[in-house]
Each structure stands twice: as structure tokens, then as C-alpha cells.
Design a protein around this motif. Structure first.
Motif, PDB file in Angstrom:
ATOM      1  N   SER A   1       0.830  -1.207   0.000  1.00 53.74           N
ATOM      2  CA  SER A   1       0.000   0.000   0.000  1.00 53.74           C
ATOM      3  C   SER A   1       0.860   1.251   0.000  1.00 53.74           C
ATOM      4  O   SER A   1       0.554   2.227  -0.683  1.00 53.74           O
ATOM      5  CB  SER A   1      -0.914   0.024   1.221  1.00 53.74           C
ATOM      6  OG  SER A   1      -1.825  -1.029   1.182  1.00 53.74           O
TER       7      SER A   1
ATOM      8  N   THR B   1      -2.072  10.247   4.744  1.00 51.31           N
ATOM      9  CA  THR B   1      -3.007   9.163   5.040  1.00 51.31           C
ATOM     10  C   THR B   1      -2.791   8.713   6.481  1.00 51.31           C
ATOM     11  O   THR B   1      -2.133   9.402   7.254  1.00 51.31           O
ATOM     12  CB  THR B   1      -2.836   8.001   4.029  1.00 51.31           C
ATOM     13  OG1 THR B   1      -3.917   7.097   4.178  1.00 51.31           O
ATOM     14  CG2 THR B   1      -1.504   7.294   4.164  1.00 51.31           C
TER      15      THR B   1
ATOM     16  N   ASP C   1      -5.095   3.183   6.921  1.00 52.41           N
ATOM     17  CA  ASP C   1      -5.319   3.183   5.473  1.00 52.41           C
ATOM     18  C   ASP C   1      -4.229   2.394   4.744  1.00 52.41           C
ATOM     19  O   ASP C   1      -4.486   1.799   3.705  1.00 52.41           O
ATOM     20  CB  ASP C   1      -5.365   4.609   4.922  1.00 52.41           C
ATOM     21  CG  ASP C   1      -6.663   5.321   5.259  1.00 52.41           C
ATOM     22  OD1 ASP C   1      -7.631   4.643   5.651  1.00 52.41           O
ATOM     23  OD2 ASP C   1      -6.695   6.557   5.137  1.00 52.41           O
TER      24      ASP C   1
ATOM     25  N   LYS D   1      -9.858  -0.989   1.252  1.00 54.36           N
ATOM     26  CA  LYS D   1     -11.091  -0.284   1.613  1.00 54.36           C
ATOM     27  C   LYS D   1     -12.329  -0.986   1.072  1.00 54.36           C
ATOM     28  O   LYS D   1     -12.349  -1.427  -0.061  1.00 54.36           O
ATOM     29  CB  LYS D   1     -11.071   1.143   1.060  1.00 54.36           C
ATOM     30  CG  LYS D   1      -9.811   1.908   1.345  1.00 54.36           C
ATOM     31  CD  LYS D   1      -9.579   2.041   2.833  1.00 54.36           C
ATOM     32  CE  LYS D   1      -8.304   2.748   3.148  1.00 54.36           C
ATOM     33  NZ  LYS D   1      -7.119   1.995   3.167  1.00 54.36           N
TER      34      LYS D   1
ATOM     35  N   SER E   1     -11.668   0.710   8.337  1.00 54.04           N
ATOM     36  CA  SER E   1     -10.816   1.737   7.756  1.00 54.04           C
ATOM     37  C   SER E   1     -11.500   2.274   6.505  1.00 54.04           C
ATOM     38  O   SER E   1     -11.322   1.760   5.409  1.00 54.04           O
ATOM     39  CB  SER E   1      -9.456   1.135   7.417  1.00 54.04           C
ATOM     40  OG  SER E   1      -8.623   2.121   6.849  1.00 54.04           O
TER      41      SER E   1
ATOM     42  N   PRO F   1     -12.020   5.676   4.291  1.00 50.12           N
ATOM     43  CA  PRO F   1     -11.530   7.040   4.103  1.00 50.12           C
ATOM     44  C   PRO F   1     -12.631   8.093   4.180  1.00 50.12           C
ATOM     45  O   PRO F   1     -12.393   9.205   4.603  1.00 50.12           O
ATOM     46  CB  PRO F   1     -10.886   7.019   2.720  1.00 50.12           C
ATOM     47  CG  PRO F   1     -11.195   5.707   2.116  1.00 50.12           C
ATOM     48  CD  PRO F   1     -11.769   4.818   3.157  1.00 50.12           C
TER      49      PRO F   1
ATOM     50  N   GLU G   1     -11.001   7.000  13.267  1.00 50.54           N
ATOM     51  CA  GLU G   1     -10.397   5.722  13.605  1.00 50.54           C
ATOM     52  C   GLU G   1     -10.632   5.460  15.088  1.00 50.54           C
ATOM     53  O   GLU G   1     -10.419   6.344  15.920  1.00 50.54           O
ATOM     54  CB  GLU G   1      -8.893   5.735  13.350  1.00 50.54           C
ATOM     55  CG  GLU G   1      -8.509   5.805  11.895  1.00 50.54           C
ATOM     56  CD  GLU G   1      -7.007   5.841  11.730  1.00 50.54           C
ATOM     57  OE1 GLU G   1      -6.398   4.765  11.615  1.00 50.54           O
ATOM     58  OE2 GLU G   1      -6.443   6.949  11.740  1.00 50.54           O
TER      59      GLU G   1
END
Length: 184
Positions: free
Chosen positions: A5, A55, A59, A64, A95, A97, A102
């Protein structure tokens, strides 16, 4: 997975390893080892990389999925354990966005600490509730707060912060990171 990622987001943002190194204050060689999955970053380094990539750690360690109701069984909660201090960060919320929130359970072993987390962007707030033990919080290296079991604190997180357990017992605390007030 954090490494893939991180690399994907770095490339999406058009950053070289060198540019990310400057932005995150993490050496180019360390970033390269993380991307090749040869080294697992500490929580501090993971946080520096996440901030530099605009981020969060969550993340970077999760794919996602958008749903209105999401059940996360204990065995499926994302967990990040610092290989040195054994500081553990367990993501209790999905998680997503779009939610900008969180919900985390952090655990610090006896006589250990989190390391220093870099400042978040202006508009990010953190809420902490100590579930077990005693937690010492350092904000910007000049403000120190000691929280005992049942105590809570709120602060604007656009300053460095560090969490320390100076006792011989485990300390666990809930952390909510709210990014909903970031102005783009």
C-alpha cells in the motif's frame, strides 16, 4: 499489507523514494526495505510515512470496502505491533476514508512507550480513554499529562505526541482519531 500500500500510494502521488524520505524524515534505504517487505517499520516510522503520504497507518494496512454496517470480528481486526517495544495498535473500526474516524485500542507493555508520533494536520483531534493502567502523555515535548484507569483527555493533534507506561503493569487505552475537521 503496509509495504504494498505504501509503494502504491507513493507512486500514485508521484513521489520517488528520495522525495518520500525527505518528506517523512525516514531514510531512503529504510523506505526501500519496507517496500520490499524486508523490514517492518516501528509505529513511529509507520506514522511518519503515513503523515508524509497524507493518510493514516490504518489506510496503509487495509483494503477499503464501503458498507453501512460492518462487523469486525476480533480475529479480523487489524493489528500493528512495534517489533522493538511491542507497543500494539489494534484498529477496532473499519478503515473507511470517507468516515475520517479511527477507533483504536493501544496496549503498552510495562516500562515501554510508543515513541514520538509526528504532528497530524491541523484539524485532526484525538480522544483517549484509559481502560487499564496508567498512561503518561507528552504533547509537543513540553506538556505532560498522567492519566489513570478511567481518565480521559482530548487534544488537537497538530503537535507531536508520545505515550509512556512507566509502571510495571500493562497499560491499555482507547484512542479515537478524528480527521473530519481537516480543511482541504
Amino acid at each position: 499489507m503496509f509495504s504494498s500500500s505504501m509503494k502504491k500510494l507513493r507512486k500514485q502521488k508521484g513521489l520517488t523514494l528520495e522525495a518520500l524520505s525527505v518528506k517523512s524524515k525516514v531514510s531512503k534505504s529504510m523506505l526501500s526495505k519496507i517496500e520490499r517487505n524486508e523490514k517492518q517499520p516501528t509505529v513511529k516510522i509507520a506514522s511518519q510515512i503515513a503523515e508524509a503520504l497524507d493518510t493514516s497507518i490504518s489506510d496503509l494496512i487495509d483494503e477499503k470496502t464501503e458498507k453501512e454496517i460492518i462487523l469486525i470480528k476480533k480475529d479480523n481486526q487489524l493489528e500493528f505491533k512495534d517489533p522493538v517495544s511491542k507497543f500494539t495498535r489494534r484498529l477496532l473500526s473499519p478503515s473507511l476514508p470517507s468516515k475520517n474516524l479511527e477507533f483504536i485500542l493501544n496496549t503498552i507493555p510495562p516500562n515501554e512507550e510508543s515513541g514520538i508520533f509526528p504532528s497530524h494536520k491541523k484539524g485532526v483531534s484525538e480522544y483517549i480513554y484509559v481502560q487499564e493502567g496508567e498512561l503518561e502523555i507528552h504533547l509537543d515535548n513540553n506538556q505532560i499529562y498522567t492519566l489513570c484507569e478511567g481518565d480521559s483527555i482530548y487534544y488537537e493533534a497538530n503537535l507531536s505526541h508520545r505515550f509512556i507506561n512507566k509502571t510495571d503493569d500493562v497499560c491499555s487505552y482507547f484512542l479515537i482519531i478524528d480527521s473530519s475537521q481537516i480543511k482541504n
